[in-house]
Every structure is written in structure tokens, then in C-alpha cells.
Design an enzyme around this catalytic site. Structure first.
Site, mmCIF file in Angstrom:
data_model
loop_
_atom_site.group_PDB
_atom_site.id
_atom_site.type_symbol
_atom_site.label_atom_id
_atom_site.label_comp_id
_atom_site.label_asym_id
_atom_site.label_seq_id
_atom_site.Cartn_x
_atom_site.Cartn_y
_atom_site.Cartn_z
ATOM 1 N N ASP A 227 0.880 -1.161 0.000
ATOM 2 C CA ASP A 227 0.000 0.000 0.000
ATOM 3 C C ASP A 227 0.922 1.216 0.000
ATOM 4 O OD1 ASP A 227 -2.078 1.773 0.017
ATOM 5 O OD2 ASP A 227 -3.096 0.909 1.751
HETATM 6 C C1 BGC Z 1 -4.859 3.512 0.152
HETATM 7 C C2 BGC Z 1 -4.989 2.546 -1.000
HETATM 8 C C3 BGC Z 1 -4.763 3.271 -2.295
HETATM 9 C C4 BGC Z 1 -3.396 3.912 -2.265
HETATM 10 C C5 BGC Z 1 -3.049 4.678 -3.535
HETATM 11 C C6 BGC Z 1 -3.571 4.305 0.090
HETATM 12 O O1 BGC Z 1 -3.581 5.316 1.051
HETATM 13 O O2 BGC Z 1 -4.938 2.813 1.370
HETATM 14 O O3 BGC Z 1 -6.257 1.939 -0.986
HETATM 15 O O4 BGC Z 1 -4.892 2.384 -3.376
HETATM 16 O O5 BGC Z 1 -3.360 4.842 -1.184
HETATM 17 O O6 BGC Z 1 -3.832 5.812 -3.665
#
Ligand code: BGC
Length: 750
Positions: A227
């Protein structure tokens, strides 16, 4: 693209394991390694071309905002999920996106989780089936998926560092199965490692999770992506099986990998494995082609949204709107719809439909007058609340039916924080009650990403339409349902409780001092309410229609030792075409562990014209009957009785049949810590022990033993070791050791 890894330097290999920038992987043009774009997802494409961020702050290029997972979950329809996936895939192609981040399959453990709008359900089967349909359809079109957030990321509070402390049975039965299904049935291009720790170890450096379970057990072939910002220790991550660090940080941590290999703390072969997986990802064909089908996708978004709406209450057929000449529409959500959640999944929609506009269109066709009143403001500090409420009430009093649009604003729920209450804002509750007191009929339409409490006003109104967040065409979809242009067919994918305190996670949410203890175990959502007999406002699976269905002729047929085929006949007994969900639950007490009262094990959504009948066949495989045995570390189907139940929802069972399964032959190895009961119950050792004992007893002792079976019961729970101290050498250790060796001879047939 074929790249011979042995020709790459260690530095080049390390560089491939982190992003080039916010939204793309690192290319090495001189050896022909391309870059691939990874971007959010999952109910639309968030392609940023200027300032990048993962919080949805800066606008992305316009794309269609399809219904988010909270809506798709309520559709109970894999075809809806597949259509979202395919359409998002087509838009991904138009933007040259290689991986669309999502779908999110985390379980809605608490109704307070700020990100529940991005998740499907409190049930792992429903989540897994819908996500699998989404991923298969999207990947068929082109872009890869990134199933997230792996795993046990069920809250926003301290999401980047909290440890989700979960026992293994609960992980296996509740928090992992949706991931497992997507991985085994849809082969997603990537899996996204979540921010949180699991039992003290960051998901992004959890070898048990990323390698033992994901790859070795489930056979995952794709790449694990972190993530955004989830990497805490880069080298530990690579060693655990975490391939691609995102976003790129200018190669900042690549040197750590190089150093670790050079100083012998990281095996270069492990780096090579990750490089291979990242190269395979980069090699995915990502043709940037096609144009955005703006109009067609908007129309599609409207259809998909309509099938996701849940009609919760409909006293005296208040809906669909009929036989009225004047409608009062009240509330800012009618003119300024809330149709998606805040944060990284935020889409810059190509257009938005306001419910009021489509209500006016439908009303015009029917010669109905529509009057609108604001009723309340979403912003704080409204000094005219009373006046606004009074104006809305007088508008309602003039009408034949009042439709109040209530819900939550972005300020109340979003990625990044959890809610503290299930209540609607007080001004809205006051308004609903004021309107209901004067209107001949009152309908409440809700726009919310997470469950809101209906208490305090539920009984005052005639109908409640749960509109969740429905995507950019949601306003029209709501109007279609209100007027009966579409017959509602959504069902709750999560329980609406009477009180927040009734939720099983309540005592342990959102955790304290760095830990959130999943103390309720497998009793999540309806599993708890049903097992403990706790009344709820609306149960999991509830949803009304403008027509009626009858379920008859439940038949079950055993197909082997642990599979059952189920047939059930559904008839549309009403006057409108409608969709019905066959919900199949399994209930059992079999096995040595506490089982939930019943669990959803299969479902199917069908469409039926009035008077028409269809027989639905569903198959239950061994996992429908199994529990995760922590002693054996495997799924076990215990011998016993299983009730196969068809429910209108989880609380209303309309047909039931029992089946007795032989189950698995489970033989647990005996130790001196095993109880006397375990020893005697053992299929091989028990009889031998019994025979040995019988031999050593005098006739009188044998008679006494027969007459007093309770004596054995008293010592049943005693560990053999302790028991021996009372037996005066009657069981020589040598004999027990021989028996112990015998006890492992027969393996369990998993
Ligand atoms: C989120 C993800 C997301 C990623 C990219 C993170 O903060 O938890 O779900 O895909 O950011 O934007």
C-alpha cells in the site's frame, strides 16, 4: 519482453523493486524494461496527470464513477460486479493504466470503519464472490487488479501502525477467504499489502502472510505491491515476499537491498524472485486505446446503481410513487448528491445526476407537481435550522407524499478516520420527524457509506430507501426506484443494528495502545447477532421488492462425503417483474469448536416475470461445512448433522433440510498432555487402551467400572500425565509411549 535477469546488476534489480514515481513502476529502457501505470480504482479510474497524491486531494482526469463496493455488495449480484469491473477496465485502457488498484475485500468488522464504503460486506463469501467477478471481468478487458488491503485492515484509526491481533481460525474463516477466492479463482495481477500489523508483524513484511499463505498455499503467481507508504523495513519486506514498494521514493531504499545482499543478510535469489514477478507485471500488455465511452458508461452506471438500492421498509405500499398529484422533495442530497466516498478512490466524475432532476422528469410524464425544500444544511453553524425545518414541513404538509433525502457528508466519513457514532446528524433527525408529523406519507432516502442508525425515527416514516453511495448516476437510479421504473432488488450486505453497543467488535474497536484485539473471533456481524439472539433493526440479507416471491421445493442431494447439491424453486407471485436472491445458509454444531448459528454458504440472484418460476441449483463444497482447526492447521469437516437453510435474510429461514455428513477422519497425535478423554476417544489407541485395561482388571473391578461410567467422566478432562500420578503404575510409561507412536499412524484426510 524477455529479460535475462543475470545480465542485470544488483543495483538495477533493486531499482525495479520500487516505483519510478507516485503511479508507475521503474523502467530500464536500455534493456527494454517498460514502466507500468498503477492507479486507483476500484469503481472508476483516478488518473492524475499533475500533482499526485493518494488522498484524493488533487483532481484526476474525468472518468466515470461507478457504484462503489458498498453498493455492489448490496446488489448481491456477481453480474453487477463484473459489469463494474469490465467498464472500469475499458476506462483503464483509455488512460493507459496497467493496474487498477482494488477491489477492496476487507470485512466490515465494525460499522464505524470510515472506509466501509469501499468494502463489500461483513461476510467473506459475499465479498469474495463479488470481488472475483470484478477482477475476472476487468482483467479480461486488460488492466490487472490489485486486491487490497491484505490483510486484516478493518479500520482507519491508526491504520498505518496498529496491530490487528487475530487468532488464526478467525483469520482463516473471516478475514482471509475473500482474498483466497479472488487469488484462486481470478488470478489477480497483484495483491496489495496493507499498512497495519497482524499479530505484531507489519503485513508488508509478514512472511507467513505473503509467502506461506498467499503463494505456497493459494498458489498466487502475481506480484505483491505495498500500500502507498506501507513499507517499514525494506529488506524485511523483500525477504517476506513483498515485491514492489509504492510509491517511488527516488530509489531511497533501494540501497538498503543492495547493502543487505552484499553483507549477506538478504539472499540474492530472493531479490531475483521479486524481480521476476515485477518484470512479469511490467510485461502485461497495456495498450492505451479506446476512448472514454462517457454517455454509455453513465447510462450503465445508472443501471448498476439501481440494482444496488435496498428498500428497507415499505408500509402500505407507500412506494412506488403512484396516485399522487404533489410530491415534496426535501434535503440537499436531492440536489447535490453524495455518491462516492472520500480518499484515494475519489473519482473526478464525468457528470453527476441529481435525484431531484430525474424525479421532476418522471413526475412530469405522470402529471405530478414537485416542490423542493432544503430542509437542512450540511455545513455546521446554520443559524436558520428552525426556519428551514418549518419551511420543509409546510412543503410536506401540502404534498401527498414527502421524500426526505438524508445521509452523511464527507466530513462524517472518509478514508483516514473512523466514525464515532451511527447517528444521523441531529438536524436531519429533527427534520425527518417534523416532516413525518405532517405529511400524509413520508419516504426517507439515505446516502451513506457506512450503516446509519434508524432508531428514533424509523417508526415515524412509511418507507426507507437505503441508497448507500451509488456512483455518479445514483441520483437517477434512486428516482427510477422511487417511481417503480426499476423494481428494487438490493439486499443488506451488513446488519443494521439497533444499538452500536450490540456490534460484536464494540468492546474492542478501534483498539488501544497500538493493538486492536479481534476478541469476537469468528462472531463477526450477523454471525454474532444470530448466535447470541440479539435483535437487530434489519438483518443481513434483508431487502424488499415491489413484487413478492415464494420459495418452495427445497431438495438436497449428497454428492460425495462432503458436498451437497441444493435445488430450490422460486416463483414470482406478485404483479411486477423483479429480481430475487436465493440465500443459502448452513447451520451446525458439529466439531470441537463453537460454530456461528448459521453462515452464508451460497447465493444466486435471478430475475423473474410475474407468475414465472425457476429452479435454482447451488452446490455446497467441503468448505461450506468446514472450520479451521488450529491444532491440525487445516480445514476440517467434522462428522455430524448440517442444516441447509434457505433464508429471505439471515433471520428469516423459509425452508430447511438436514444432511448428515461422515466428515473427515481426524486423528490427532497423542501426547502426555492429551486428556484421558482424548486417549480413549482416539480411534486406534482408544480400543487398545480399553483392551489393555480390561485385561488388567479383576472381575469385580470390571463390574464396578461398568456400573459406574461416571468415574471415567470425572477423569476425562485430566491430562494423561497428571492422571498417571493417581494410577499407581497401572499404565506403564513404556506402554503409553508405544501407544503414542501408534496415534499418528492414520493421517487426517484434509
Ligand atoms: C490507500 C490505497 C490506495 C493507495 C493509492 C492508500 O492510502 O490505502 O487503498 O490504493 O493509497 O492511492
Amino acid at each position: 519482453m524477455t529479460v535475462d535477469i543475470s545480465t542485470l546488476t544488483l543495483e538495477q534489480k533493486a531499482s525495479l523493486l520500487s516505483g519510478q514515481d507516485f503511479w508507475s513502476s521503474q523502467p530500464i529502457p536500455e534493456v527494454g524494461i517498460p514502466s507500468i501505470v498503477l492507479t486507483d480504482g476500484p469503481h472508476g479510474i483516478r488518473r492524475q496527470d499533475a500533482e499526485s497524491d493518494h488522498l484524493g486531494i488533487n483532481d484526476a482526469l474525468p472518468s466515470t464513477c461507478f457504484p462503489p463496493a458498498v453498493a455492489v455488495g448490496s446488489s448481491w449480484d456477481p453480474q453487477i460486479a463484473a459489469q463494474v469491473g469490465a467498464a472500469v477496465g475499458r476506462e483503464g485502457l483509455a488512460f493507459g493504466v496497467g493496474v487498477v488498484l482494488g477491489p477492496g475485500v476487507n470485512i466490515k468488522r465494525s460499522p464505524l470503519c470510515g472506509r466501509n464504503f469501499e468494502y463489500y460486506s461483513e461476510d467473506p463469501l459475499l465479498s469474495g464472490v463479488l470481488a472475483t467477478a470484478h477482477v475476472n471481468a476487468m482483467q479480461d478487458v486488460g488492466p490487472g487488479a490489485s486486491v487490497k488491503h491484505f490483510a486484516a485492515n478493518n479500520q482507519e484509526h491508526e491504520r498505518m501502525r496498529i496491530s490487528a491481533d487475530v487468532d488464526e481460525r478467525t483469520l482463516r474463516e473471516i478475514y482471509l477467504p475473500a482474498f483466497e477466492r479472488v487469488v484462486t479463482e481470478a488470478a489477480p495481477a497483484t495483491v496489495m499489502a496493507s499498512y497495519n500489523k497482524i499479530n505484531g508483524v507489519y503485513a508488508s513484511q509478514n512472511r507467513w502472510l505473503l509467502t506461506d499463505v498467499l503463494r505456497t498455499e493459494w498458489g498466487f503467481q502475481g506480484a505483491v505491491v505495498s500500500d502507498w507508504g506501507a513499507v517499514s523495513n525494506r529488506v524485511a519486506g523483500v525477504a517476506a515476499g513483498m515485491d514492489l514498494e509504492m510509491p517511488g521514493n527516488g530509489g531511497g531504499t533501494d540501497q538498503e537491498i543492495v547493502d543487505a545482499v552484499r553483507n549477506g543478510t538478504l539472499d540474492e535469489r530472493v531479490v531475483d524472485e521479486s524481480v521476476r514477478r515485477v518484470l512479469a507485471l511490467a510485461a502485461r500488455p497495456t495498450p492505451s486505446n479506446g476512448t472514454l465511452e462517457v454517455d454509455a458508461h453513465h447510462t450503465l452506471a445508472r443501471t448498476l446503481a439501481a440494482d444496488s438500492i435496498v428498500l428497507l421498509k415499505n408500509e402500505d405500499d407507500a412506494l412506488p410513487v403512484a396516485d399522487v398529484s404533489r410530491i415534496a422533495v426535501i434535503g440537499p442530497f436531492a440536489t447535490d448528491p453524495r455518491f462516492q466516498g472520500g480518499g484515494s478512490s475519489h473519482i473526478n466524475a464525468t457528470r453527476t445526476d441529481a435525484a431531484l432532476d430525474t424525479i421532476r422528469d418522471h413526475a412530469l410524464e405522470r402529471g405530478i407537481t414537485v416542490e423542493y425544500a432544503t430542509g437542512f444544511l450540511l455545513a455546521d453553524g446554520d443559524e436558520d435550522t428552525d426556519a428551514r425545518r418549518a419551511e420543509a414541513a409546510s412543503t410536506a404538509a401540502r404534498a401527498d407524499i414527502a421524500i426526505v433525502f438524508a445521509g452523511l457528508s464527507d466530513r462524517e466519513e472518509s478514508e483516514g478516520f473512523d466514525r464515532e457514532t451511527l447517528q444521523l446528524p441531529a438536524a436531519q433527525i429533527d427534520l425527518i420527524k417534523a416532516v413525518a408529523a405532517v405529511a400524509p406519507r413520508t419516504v426517507v432516502v439515505l446516502s451513506n457509506g457506512g450503516v446509519v442508525s434508524l432508531e428514533g425515527w424509523h417508526d415515524d416514516v412509511d418507507a426507507i430507501v437505503e441508497g448507500w453511495l451509488l456512483g455518479q448516476a445514483g441520483g437517477s437510479a434512486i428516482a427510477d426506484v422511487l417511481f417503480g421504473v426499476v423494481n428494487p432488488s438490493g439486499h443488506l450486505a451488513e446488519t443494521i443494528p439497533l444499538r452500536l453497543e450490540d456490534n460484536p467488535s464494540w468492546n474492542n474497536f478501534p483498539g488501544e495502545q497500538g493493538h486492536v484485539r479481534y476478541g469476537e473471533g469468528v462472531m463477526v456481524g450477523y454471525r454474532h447477532y444470530e448466535t447470541a439472539g440479539i435483535p437487530v433493526r434489519y438483518p443481513f440479507g434483508h431487502g424488499l421488492s415491489y413484487t413478492t416471491f415464494a420459495t418452495t421445493g427445497l431438495e438436497i442431494e449428497q454428492a460425495g462425503s462432503d458436498a451437497v447439491t441444493v435445488r430450490v424453486t422460486v416463483t414470482n407471485t406478485g404483479t411486477r417483474t423483479g429480481k430475487h436472491v436465493v440465500q443459502l445458509y448452513v447451520a451446525t454444531d458439529a466439531g470441537p469448536v463453537r460454530r456461528p448459528a448459521r453462515e452464508l454458504r451460497s447465493f444466486a440472484k435471478i430475475s423473474l416475470e410475474p407468475g414465472h418460476t425457476e429452479t435454482v441449483e447451488l452446490t455446497l463444497g467441503r468448505r461450506a461445512f468446514a472450520y479451521w482447526d488450529v491444532e491440525l492447521s487445516q480445514w476440517v469437516v467434522p462428522a455430524g448433522e448440517y442444516r441447509i437453510q434457505v433464508g429471505e435474510n439471515v433471520s428469516t429461514i423459509v425452508a430447511e433440510h438436514s444432511v448428515t455428513l461422515e466428515g473427515d477422519v481426524v486423528v490427532r497425535a497423542l501426547t502426555m498432555a492429551s486428556t484421558v478423554g482424548d486417549w480413549f476417544a482416539h480411534p486406534v489407541v482408544g480400543p487398545a487402551l480399553m483392551a489393555g485395561m480390561a485385561e488388567g482388571l479383576t472381575e469385580e473391578q470390571a463390574q464396578q467400572a461398568e456400573q459406574n461410567p461416571d468415574a471415567l467422566k470425572m477423569v476425562e478432562s485430566m491430562p494423561m500425565q497428571q492422571f498417571l500420578t493417581f494410577t499407581n503404575g497401572a499404565f506403564p510409561l513404556e506402554m503409553l509411549e508405544q501407544l503414542m507412536a501408534l496415534s499418528t499412524d492414520e493421517p487426517a484426510n484434509a
